[in-house]
Design an enzyme around this catalytic site. Structure first.
Site, PDB file in Angstrom:
ATOM      1  N   CYS A 154      61.425  77.895 103.148  1.00 11.83           N
ATOM      2  CA  CYS A 154      60.680  78.262 104.277  1.00 11.83           C
ATOM      3  C   CYS A 154      60.406  77.529 105.578  1.00 11.83           C
ATOM      4  CB  CYS A 154      58.905  77.803 103.516  1.00 11.83           C
ATOM      5  SG  CYS A 154      58.775  78.742 101.732  1.00 11.83           S
TER       6      CYS A 154
ATOM      7  N   CYS B 142      60.891  72.565 102.690  1.00 17.04           N
ATOM      8  CA  CYS B 142      62.070  72.973 101.953  1.00 17.04           C
ATOM      9  C   CYS B 142      62.450  74.200 102.325  1.00 17.04           C
ATOM     10  CB  CYS B 142      61.041  73.782 100.807  1.00 17.04           C
ATOM     11  SG  CYS B 142      60.505  72.824  99.780  1.00 17.04           S
TER      12      CYS B 142
ATOM     13  N   CYS C 202      50.930  72.228 103.307  1.00 16.94           N
ATOM     14  CA  CYS C 202      51.638  72.187 102.121  1.00 16.94           C
ATOM     15  C   CYS C 202      50.211  72.762 101.055  1.00 16.94           C
ATOM     16  CB  CYS C 202      52.305  71.437 101.722  1.00 16.94           C
ATOM     17  SG  CYS C 202      52.144  69.738 101.578  1.00 16.94           S
TER      18      CYS C 202
ATOM     19  N   CYS D  40      53.191  78.308  94.832  1.00 12.34           N
ATOM     20  CA  CYS D  40      54.097  77.512  94.696  1.00 12.34           C
ATOM     21  C   CYS D  40      54.107  75.882  95.880  1.00 12.34           C
ATOM     22  CB  CYS D  40      55.477  78.097  95.726  1.00 12.34           C
ATOM     23  SG  CYS D  40      57.272  77.328  95.902  1.00 12.34           S
ATOM     24  N   CYS D  41      53.993  75.358  96.265  1.00  9.22           N
ATOM     25  CA  CYS D  41      53.533  73.942  97.902  1.00  9.22           C
ATOM     26  C   CYS D  41      52.605  73.588  96.438  1.00  9.22           C
ATOM     27  CB  CYS D  41      52.602  73.961  98.812  1.00  9.22           C
ATOM     28  SG  CYS D  41      53.422  74.640  99.789  1.00  9.22           S
TER      29      CYS D  41
END
Length: 259
Positions: free
Chosen positions: A222, A219, A245, A131-132
């Site tokens: 998280c 985010c 990240c 995702c990062c």
């Protein structure tokens, strides 16, 4: 703010930064106060070559204020992962406006990558690294391609993986495309007390989530509140063996460049 696609007006043909350059800069600025370091470089040899990258997190206002006192026209880059707290986006706009920055550039994830690799928007829940990579790392690489120097707000006290953070690093994350970059961490040695004092002295605007128990803000899915006595970044990716990240790599004692 819309993403800027404007290229530099002048093509920079100077050689890429090397490990030797980084070692020389670390030695040269070892005991130089952060504001003086920034003024010397941004008004001197690095003028027009650097971008300032900010998460607009809990402590970001210190570095932003320092740079605004030197060059309010410097490109200011923010990556909007589209998973940010609404408070962060509002804080970004108000703080950038108050400090007078003229070139805030907002980069977002590539919609094609999102469609291919995170169509549900839930990748953070089972693959936070992936995702990062889609939402933070790729957009920032894109944002920095016109620059060979970037300024980061990391501090050594923030986590055990940052205790050996140097003032200058060689960033080779996108070297195959745009060459090695110089990364500057002007606040690497600043303790939390010094940051607090700077906020008070200059009457800087605080991130609204800091008072609610968020000393490190990323985010929203998280990031969780941090209890007293926990690591500064304990609320980031809680429950995962993840500490960065992907934009920054962990720097442990013994890993720092020699100079």
């Amino acid at each position: 703010m819309a993403e800027s696609a404007r290229a530099l007006d002048v093509i920079d043909t100077r050689p890429a930064f090397t490990a030797a350059d980084v070692a020389a800069l670390n030695a040269r600025f070892l005991d130089v106060p952060a504001p003086e370091l920034l003024r010397t470089l941004l008004a001197g040899e690095l003028s027009g070559r650097a971008a300032l990258v900010s998460s607009f997190g809990a402590e970001s206002a210190v570095l932003l204020h320092m740079v605004s006192e030197i060059d309010r026209d410097i490109p200011l880059i923010f990556t909007n992962t589209q998973k940010m707290f609404g408070e962060t986006l509002a804080y970004r706009d108000e703080l950038a406006e108050r400090l007078g920055f003229t070139d805030l550039r907002v980069y977002r994830p590539d919609p094609r990558l999102l469609s291919e690799r995170d169509a549900t928007g839930l990748r953070w829940s089972y693959d936070p690294d992936g995702c990062c990579d889609i939402r933070k790392v790729e957009p920032l690489k894109r944002a920095l391609r016109d620059f060979d120097v970037w300024i980061s707000g990391r501090k050594g006290f923030q986590a055990g993986t940052r205790t050996a953070l140097p003032l200058f690093e060689l960033d080779e994350a996108d070297a195959a495309v745009s060459g090695p970059k110089l990364k500057i961490n002007p606040l690497a040695s600043w303790p939390k007390e010094a940051l607090n004092a700077y906020f008070d002295t200059h009457k800087l605007l605080h991130h609204p989530l800091e008072a609610q128990g968020y000393p490190s803000i990323g985010c929203s899915p998280c990031t969780s509140r941090v209890a007293q006595g926990e690591d500064h970044r304990a609320g980031r990716w809680r429950g995962w063996e993840k500490v960065e990240c992907g934009i920054h790599q962990p720097i442990n004692p013994g890993d720092e460049p020699a100079f």
